[in-house]
Design a protein around this motif. Structure first.
Motif, mmCIF file in Angstrom:
data_model
loop_
_atom_site.group_PDB
_atom_site.id
_atom_site.type_symbol
_atom_site.label_atom_id
_atom_site.label_comp_id
_atom_site.label_asym_id
_atom_site.label_seq_id
_atom_site.Cartn_x
_atom_site.Cartn_y
_atom_site.Cartn_z
ATOM 1 N N LEU A 1 4.957 9.521 -7.847
ATOM 2 C CA LEU A 1 6.182 9.686 -8.630
ATOM 3 C C LEU A 1 6.002 9.438 -10.118
ATOM 4 O O LEU A 1 6.895 9.756 -10.907
ATOM 5 N N ILE A 2 4.891 8.849 -10.511
ATOM 6 C CA ILE A 2 4.765 8.370 -11.894
ATOM 7 C C ILE A 2 4.887 9.495 -12.923
ATOM 8 O O ILE A 2 5.359 9.265 -14.041
ATOM 9 N N ASP A 3 4.497 10.723 -12.550
ATOM 10 C CA ASP A 3 4.626 11.859 -13.483
ATOM 11 C C ASP A 3 5.944 12.582 -13.303
ATOM 12 O O ASP A 3 6.609 12.919 -14.286
ATOM 13 N N SER A 4 6.341 12.798 -12.037
ATOM 14 C CA SER A 4 7.529 13.609 -11.786
ATOM 15 C C SER A 4 8.829 12.811 -11.874
ATOM 16 O O SER A 4 9.871 13.378 -12.255
ATOM 17 N N ASN A 5 8.812 11.552 -11.572
ATOM 18 C CA ASN A 5 10.048 10.766 -11.554
ATOM 19 C C ASN A 5 9.746 9.333 -12.014
ATOM 20 O O ASN A 5 9.694 8.410 -11.196
ATOM 21 N N PRO A 6 9.554 9.145 -13.331
ATOM 22 C CA PRO A 6 9.184 7.802 -13.823
ATOM 23 C C PRO A 6 10.201 6.724 -13.477
ATOM 24 O O PRO A 6 9.838 5.580 -13.202
ATOM 25 N N ARG A 7 11.511 7.073 -13.490
ATOM 26 C CA ARG A 7 12.528 6.071 -13.173
ATOM 27 C C ARG A 7 12.361 5.562 -11.745
ATOM 28 O O ARG A 7 12.405 4.352 -11.477
ATOM 29 N N ARG A 8 12.205 6.497 -10.813
ATOM 30 C CA ARG A 8 12.013 6.096 -9.406
ATOM 31 C C ARG A 8 10.703 5.303 -9.257
ATOM 32 O O ARG A 8 10.645 4.335 -8.493
ATOM 33 N N ALA A 9 9.681 5.700 -9.995
ATOM 34 C CA ALA A 9 8.409 4.980 -9.925
ATOM 35 C C ALA A 9 8.575 3.541 -10.397
ATOM 36 O O ALA A 9 8.036 2.594 -9.801
ATOM 37 N N MET A 10 9.348 3.327 -11.484
ATOM 38 C CA MET A 10 9.578 1.968 -11.974
ATOM 39 C C MET A 10 10.323 1.129 -10.935
ATOM 40 O O MET A 10 10.035 -0.053 -10.728
ATOM 41 N N ALA A 11 11.313 1.765 -10.280
ATOM 42 C CA ALA A 11 12.062 1.043 -9.246
ATOM 43 C C ALA A 11 11.149 0.627 -8.102
ATOM 44 O O ALA A 11 11.248 -0.494 -7.572
ATOM 45 N N GLU A 12 10.225 1.525 -7.719
ATOM 46 C CA GLU A 12 9.299 1.199 -6.634
ATOM 47 C C GLU A 12 8.311 0.107 -7.059
ATOM 48 O O GLU A 12 7.907 -0.729 -6.250
ATOM 49 N N VAL A 13 7.930 0.112 -8.343
ATOM 50 C CA VAL A 13 7.052 -0.952 -8.841
ATOM 51 C C VAL A 13 7.737 -2.298 -8.719
ATOM 52 O O VAL A 13 7.112 -3.316 -8.363
ATOM 53 N N THR B 1 0.829 -1.210 0.000
ATOM 54 C CA THR B 1 0.000 0.000 0.000
ATOM 55 C C THR B 1 0.857 1.250 0.000
ATOM 56 O O THR B 1 0.630 2.200 -0.775
ATOM 57 N N LEU B 2 1.883 1.258 0.872
ATOM 58 C CA LEU B 2 2.752 2.433 0.978
ATOM 59 C C LEU B 2 3.492 2.703 -0.323
ATOM 60 O O LEU B 2 3.532 3.835 -0.824
ATOM 61 N N LYS B 3 4.075 1.658 -0.882
ATOM 62 C CA LYS B 3 4.853 1.849 -2.107
ATOM 63 C C LYS B 3 3.957 2.169 -3.299
ATOM 64 O O LYS B 3 4.363 2.919 -4.212
ATOM 65 N N SER B 4 2.757 1.639 -3.320
ATOM 66 C CA SER B 4 1.825 1.974 -4.406
ATOM 67 C C SER B 4 1.454 3.451 -4.357
ATOM 68 O O SER B 4 1.345 4.111 -5.402
ATOM 69 N N GLU B 5 1.233 3.970 -3.139
ATOM 70 C CA GLU B 5 0.956 5.399 -3.008
ATOM 71 C C GLU B 5 2.150 6.230 -3.474
ATOM 72 O O GLU B 5 1.994 7.282 -4.113
ATOM 73 N N LEU B 6 3.375 5.747 -3.152
ATOM 74 C CA LEU B 6 4.581 6.454 -3.583
ATOM 75 C C LEU B 6 4.697 6.437 -5.111
ATOM 76 O O LEU B 6 5.041 7.451 -5.739
ATOM 77 N N SER C 1 14.097 -1.099 4.075
ATOM 78 C CA SER C 1 13.599 -0.710 2.759
ATOM 79 C C SER C 1 12.266 0.024 2.848
ATOM 80 O O SER C 1 12.077 1.084 2.255
ATOM 81 N N VAL C 2 11.332 -0.534 3.623
ATOM 82 C CA VAL C 2 10.008 0.068 3.671
ATOM 83 C C VAL C 2 10.019 1.371 4.449
ATOM 84 O O VAL C 2 9.297 2.324 4.107
ATOM 85 N N LEU C 3 10.838 1.463 5.499
ATOM 86 C CA LEU C 3 10.896 2.722 6.260
ATOM 87 C C LEU C 3 11.561 3.820 5.436
ATOM 88 O O LEU C 3 11.181 4.996 5.540
ATOM 89 N N ALA C 4 12.530 3.446 4.638
ATOM 90 C CA ALA C 4 13.150 4.441 3.762
ATOM 91 C C ALA C 4 12.138 4.978 2.756
ATOM 92 O O ALA C 4 12.096 6.177 2.470
ATOM 93 N N ALA C 5 11.296 4.075 2.225
ATOM 94 C CA ALA C 5 10.267 4.512 1.276
ATOM 95 C C ALA C 5 9.261 5.432 1.936
ATOM 96 O O ALA C 5 8.660 6.285 1.267
ATOM 97 N N ALA C 6 9.077 5.277 3.253
ATOM 98 C CA ALA C 6 8.131 6.124 3.984
ATOM 99 C C ALA C 6 8.797 7.353 4.584
ATOM 100 O O ALA C 6 8.178 8.055 5.393
ATOM 101 N N ASN C 7 10.052 7.623 4.202
ATOM 102 C CA ASN C 7 10.796 8.779 4.729
ATOM 103 C C ASN C 7 10.928 8.725 6.252
ATOM 104 O O ASN C 7 10.811 9.747 6.934
ATOM 105 N N ILE C 8 11.159 7.519 6.778
ATOM 106 C CA ILE C 8 11.361 7.343 8.212
ATOM 107 C C ILE C 8 12.811 6.949 8.434
ATOM 108 O O ILE C 8 13.297 5.970 7.849
ATOM 109 N N GLU C 9 13.512 7.736 9.248
ATOM 110 C CA GLU C 9 14.909 7.455 9.528
ATOM 111 C C GLU C 9 15.010 6.218 10.428
ATOM 112 O O GLU C 9 14.304 6.110 11.436
ATOM 113 N N LEU C 10 15.902 5.325 10.078
ATOM 114 C CA LEU C 10 16.067 4.079 10.847
ATOM 115 C C LEU C 10 17.469 4.016 11.420
ATOM 116 O O LEU C 10 18.463 4.207 10.700
#
Length: 380
Positions: A199-211, A190-195, A246-255
């Motif tokens: 990103l799909i318009d502003s950063n397609p490369r990052r969006a593909m990596a998250e997919v 859910t979190l990565k899908s929202e990300l 990995s998931v906390l980094a995607a959520a902008n949470i420092e670990l």
């Protein structure tokens, strides 16, 4: 089988007494009365030997015992010692239907009562002892076989209950494991899908990596479902820490993760991995965390996991149905191997989860070398 043995023994004793009675010279009607009395005593005894007969109302038990005593002693007037062993059924019934103190007292009284007909008949001492002993033995055999029949019935009933309990436990295990294993994966998807959506318009490369990450997590979730169905519940704390990073980094949470280099038993490692997975799932669902600390290591004979995160919303309750079962499941897991789980506020809008389990619970462990390794901190 136990019931068949009981009935066969009671019928056999009755046949023996019938053969003794037939040795007495009686007119035909006298023999018919004797056989009728034998049948009545046998029927009463079969009723007293039925499972649950000792739980019948006291009045009914006294009434049937009185009837059995009447049919046991009245024929003594005619048949004398040849009828004496029939009192053994009465002795067994007294043990079965009455409280132990009363039952054993009357049991002894039945044996002593047979001294009267033998003395009146002028029997020798050996014959007198034989008659009393055989009567008391008949009572013991009747009592023992009846109790055996009851115990066998209880064991069969208990076996059915245990089978039902095992099925229920397996269902609970499946539900618990499904919750623990899939909760983290679905939250990550859910979190990565929202990300990806952002990103799909502003950063397609990052969006593909998250997919790609979403596909990896979904495949892992599918594998978890299959492992649960097979009853295979081994998990790795090291892998869970990697997934959490990995998931906390995607959520902008420092670990910040500090992990001891010593590894505990597979059982303890699996339980702590499940605890960490649920802790990260709860962090994502129930807080607005910006920082999370994970400490894991072995302290002597104890394996310890500590997870602390900020961003706790005061008074928050998960609106989802059954949303609060995760920590309860973890408590069951941890306590099942002799550990303990503590959760609660750590002050300043932080949440603290501490799990401690025996480091050698159910298996061996091997040191990896070194004292402690710091995984470091990562931030997106």
């Amino acid at each position: 089988m136990a019931r068949t043995v009981l009935v066969a023994a009671l019928v056999s004793y009755s046949i023996v007494i019938a053969l003794n009675v037939l040795t007495v010279s009686l007119p035909p009607y006298g023999t018919a009365v004797a056989i009728t009395g034998l049948v009545l005593v046998l029927v009463l005894q079969l009723g007293h030997s039925m499972p649950g007969a000792n739980r019948a109302p006291l009045r009914r038990r006294v009434l049937t015992l009185s009837a059995q005593a009447l049919f046991s002693y009245l024929p003594l007037v005619v048949f004398r010692a040849e009828w004496g062993s029939m009192a053994g059924f009465l002795a067994g019934s007294l043990l079965l239907l009455l409280p132990p103190r009363v039952g054993w007292s009357l049991y002894a009284a039945v044996g002593a009562s047979l001294l009267v007909p033998t003395l009146l008949e002028g029997y020798s001492v050996l014959d007198t002892v034989y008659l009393c002993q055989s009567t008391l033995l008949t009572g013991l055999v009747t009592f023992g076989l009846t109790r055996l029949n009851e115990l066998v019935a209880e064991v069969h009933a208990t076996r059915g209950e245990l089978a039902h309990a095992a099925v229920t436990e397996e269902r609970l295990r499946f539900a618990r494991d499904l919750h623990d294993l899939l909760g983290f994966g679905l939250s990550t998807i859910t979190l990565k899908s929202e990300l990806v959506h952002r990103l799909i318009d502003s950063n397609p490369r990052r969006a593909m990596a998250e997919v790609e990450d979403v596909l990896t997590v979904s495949r892992r979730a599918l594998g978890d479902v299959r492992r649960v169905a097979r009853g295979f519940r081994d998990m790795s704390l090291e892998q869970e820490i990697s997934s959490a990073r990995s998931v906390l980094a995607a959520a902008n949470i420092e670990l910040e993760a500090r992990v001891s280099a010593e590894r505990c038993s597979p059982e303890a490692d699996s339980v702590l991995a499940a605890v960490l997975r649920e802790a990260v799932t709860n962090l994502l669902r129930h807080s607005q965390a910006g920082h999370c600390t994970i400490e894991a290591g072995r302290h002597g004979a104890i394996a310890r996991l500590l997870v602390v995160n900020d961003g706790v919303r005061p008074g928050y309750r998960d609106p989802a149905p059954d949303g609060g079962s995760g920590l309860s499941n973890l408590e069951d897991r941890v306590s099942s191997i002799g550990g303990r789980l503590e959760t609660g506020s750590g002050g300043q809008s932080t949440f603290r989860l501490l799990a401690e389990v025996p480091a050698q619970a159910g298996g061996s462990w091997r040191p990896l070398g070194g004292e402690e390794a710091t995984v470091g901190s990562s931030a997106a």
